[in-house]
Design a protein around this motif. Sequence first.
Motif, PDB file in Angstrom:
ATOM      1  N   ILE A 115      44.363  45.406  45.867  1.00 47.84           N
ATOM      2  CA  ILE A 115      44.533  45.599  44.428  1.00 47.84           C
ATOM      3  C   ILE A 115      44.087  44.390  43.624  1.00 47.84           C
ATOM      4  O   ILE A 115      44.056  44.439  42.400  1.00 47.84           O
ATOM      5  N   SER A 116      43.733  43.293  44.302  1.00 45.44           N
ATOM      6  CA  SER A 116      43.408  42.066  43.581  1.00 45.44           C
ATOM      7  C   SER A 116      42.121  42.176  42.780  1.00 45.44           C
ATOM      8  O   SER A 116      41.876  41.377  41.878  1.00 45.44           O
ATOM      9  N   ASP A 117      41.268  43.190  43.081  1.00 43.61           N
ATOM     10  CA  ASP A 117      40.028  43.314  42.326  1.00 43.61           C
ATOM     11  C   ASP A 117      40.234  43.945  40.956  1.00 43.61           C
ATOM     12  O   ASP A 117      39.337  43.917  40.111  1.00 43.61           O
ATOM     13  N   GLY A 118      41.439  44.498  40.717  1.00 41.60           N
ATOM     14  CA  GLY A 118      41.784  45.024  39.396  1.00 41.60           C
ATOM     15  C   GLY A 118      41.057  46.292  39.006  1.00 41.60           C
ATOM     16  O   GLY A 118      41.048  46.653  37.822  1.00 41.60           O
ATOM     17  N   CYS A 176      53.653  45.264  27.476  1.00 40.87           N
ATOM     18  CA  CYS A 176      53.325  44.979  28.872  1.00 40.87           C
ATOM     19  C   CYS A 176      54.596  44.648  29.650  1.00 40.87           C
ATOM     20  O   CYS A 176      55.542  44.091  29.104  1.00 40.87           O
ATOM     21  N   ARG A 177      54.577  45.008  30.914  1.00 39.26           N
ATOM     22  CA  ARG A 177      55.661  44.665  31.830  1.00 39.26           C
ATOM     23  C   ARG A 177      55.073  44.455  33.206  1.00 39.26           C
ATOM     24  O   ARG A 177      53.951  44.880  33.503  1.00 39.26           O
ATOM     25  N   SER A 178      55.834  43.809  34.077  1.00 38.49           N
ATOM     26  CA  SER A 178      55.370  43.585  35.439  1.00 38.49           C
ATOM     27  C   SER A 178      55.298  44.908  36.185  1.00 38.49           C
ATOM     28  O   SER A 178      56.217  45.737  36.102  1.00 38.49           O
ATOM     29  N   ASN A 179      54.220  45.123  36.922  1.00 36.93           N
ATOM     30  CA  ASN A 179      54.044  46.369  37.663  1.00 36.93           C
ATOM     31  C   ASN A 179      54.736  46.353  39.014  1.00 36.93           C
ATOM     32  O   ASN A 179      54.889  47.399  39.638  1.00 36.93           O
ATOM     33  N   GLY A 180      55.148  45.197  39.497  1.00 36.84           N
ATOM     34  CA  GLY A 180      55.816  45.100  40.788  1.00 36.84           C
ATOM     35  C   GLY A 180      56.792  43.953  40.815  1.00 36.84           C
ATOM     36  O   GLY A 180      56.966  43.234  39.822  1.00 36.84           O
ATOM     37  N   TRP A 181      57.451  43.776  41.970  1.00 39.43           N
ATOM     38  CA  TRP A 181      58.428  42.702  42.122  1.00 39.43           C
ATOM     39  C   TRP A 181      57.847  41.526  42.907  1.00 39.43           C
ATOM     40  O   TRP A 181      58.014  40.382  42.511  1.00 39.43           O
ATOM     41  N   LEU A 182      57.171  41.820  44.011  1.00 35.98           N
ATOM     42  CA  LEU A 182      56.736  40.767  44.929  1.00 35.98           C
ATOM     43  C   LEU A 182      55.231  40.785  45.166  1.00 35.98           C
ATOM     44  O   LEU A 182      54.546  39.812  44.911  1.00 35.98           O
ATOM     45  N   LEU A 183      54.728  41.904  45.663  1.00 37.28           N
ATOM     46  CA  LEU A 183      53.335  41.978  46.095  1.00 37.28           C
ATOM     47  C   LEU A 183      52.375  42.220  44.935  1.00 37.28           C
ATOM     48  O   LEU A 183      51.268  41.695  44.927  1.00 37.28           O
ATOM     49  N   ASP A 184      52.779  43.016  43.994  1.00 38.67           N
ATOM     50  CA  ASP A 184      51.916  43.373  42.867  1.00 38.67           C
ATOM     51  C   ASP A 184      52.298  42.531  41.663  1.00 38.67           C
ATOM     52  O   ASP A 184      53.302  42.788  40.994  1.00 38.67           O
ATOM     53  N   ARG A 185      51.509  41.507  41.364  1.00 41.40           N
ATOM     54  CA  ARG A 185      51.803  40.595  40.269  1.00 41.40           C
ATOM     55  C   ARG A 185      51.055  40.971  38.991  1.00 41.40           C
ATOM     56  O   ARG A 185      51.023  40.205  38.032  1.00 41.40           O
ATOM     57  N   ARG A 186      50.456  42.144  38.953  1.00 46.45           N
ATOM     58  CA  ARG A 186      49.733  42.572  37.761  1.00 46.45           C
ATOM     59  C   ARG A 186      50.688  43.027  36.670  1.00 46.45           C
ATOM     60  O   ARG A 186      51.832  43.413  36.933  1.00 46.45           O
ATOM     61  N   ASP A 187      50.204  42.979  35.429  1.00 48.90           N
ATOM     62  CA  ASP A 187      50.938  43.519  34.291  1.00 48.90           C
ATOM     63  C   ASP A 187      50.457  44.931  34.010  1.00 48.90           C
ATOM     64  O   ASP A 187      49.254  45.214  34.048  1.00 48.90           O
TER      65      ASP A 187
END
Length: 207
Positions: A115-118, A176-187
Amino acid sequence: MLIVLGVLFAVAPAVVWTTIARTRRVGFAIGGTLLAGASLLISVQQGWIDAPRPDAHLVFTALAPVLIACGAGLEGRHENSPPLEWIPRRNGAIGFLGMQFTLTLVAGLLYALIISDGSEAPPSRALPSLPPGISLVNEGTSCGSGGCWRVATVTSRDGLSRPEIIRELGLQQESCRSNGWLLDRRDLCVGARDNGKNVTIYAGLGY
């Protein structure tokens, strides 16, 4: 098939605990807690609870061995030394739980890398719920140099103007809000646009 595998993954720690539990009171308490956790994880898997699935799996597989270790420790403080046949069962339980956590961690890290490629568009549930009187015209995805978005066009059945529709949706400003807790750091960002003809609502993921 995936549903069956997900259920088996969730109940596995409880099954492991039944093989090494030695007392009724502690055994039922720890087993019940593990089953409650499994029920929550299954609810996340099925979408009944809105939570990031990879993070939920990682948290569950990290906390389950800790809970089992606490249960075994409590039993050891109130019981005599375990029988010799209990030692292989304990070692097998440690090996199984360690393998489950390792596989989950590796899968989670691969997920974070993918998912890091966005380029992923959020699912439909990322869009806000529509209030009464506002209906969906169409929905799809849109991609550009900044990534991909989930996009939907909405209209009013009550004759509201475009600015009034945006106010009814509560999207005068992008949120905007965080999409995950640990692994997914995207907004996860949600907003609305007035394009002069209709109102478009969108949801996008980014850093």
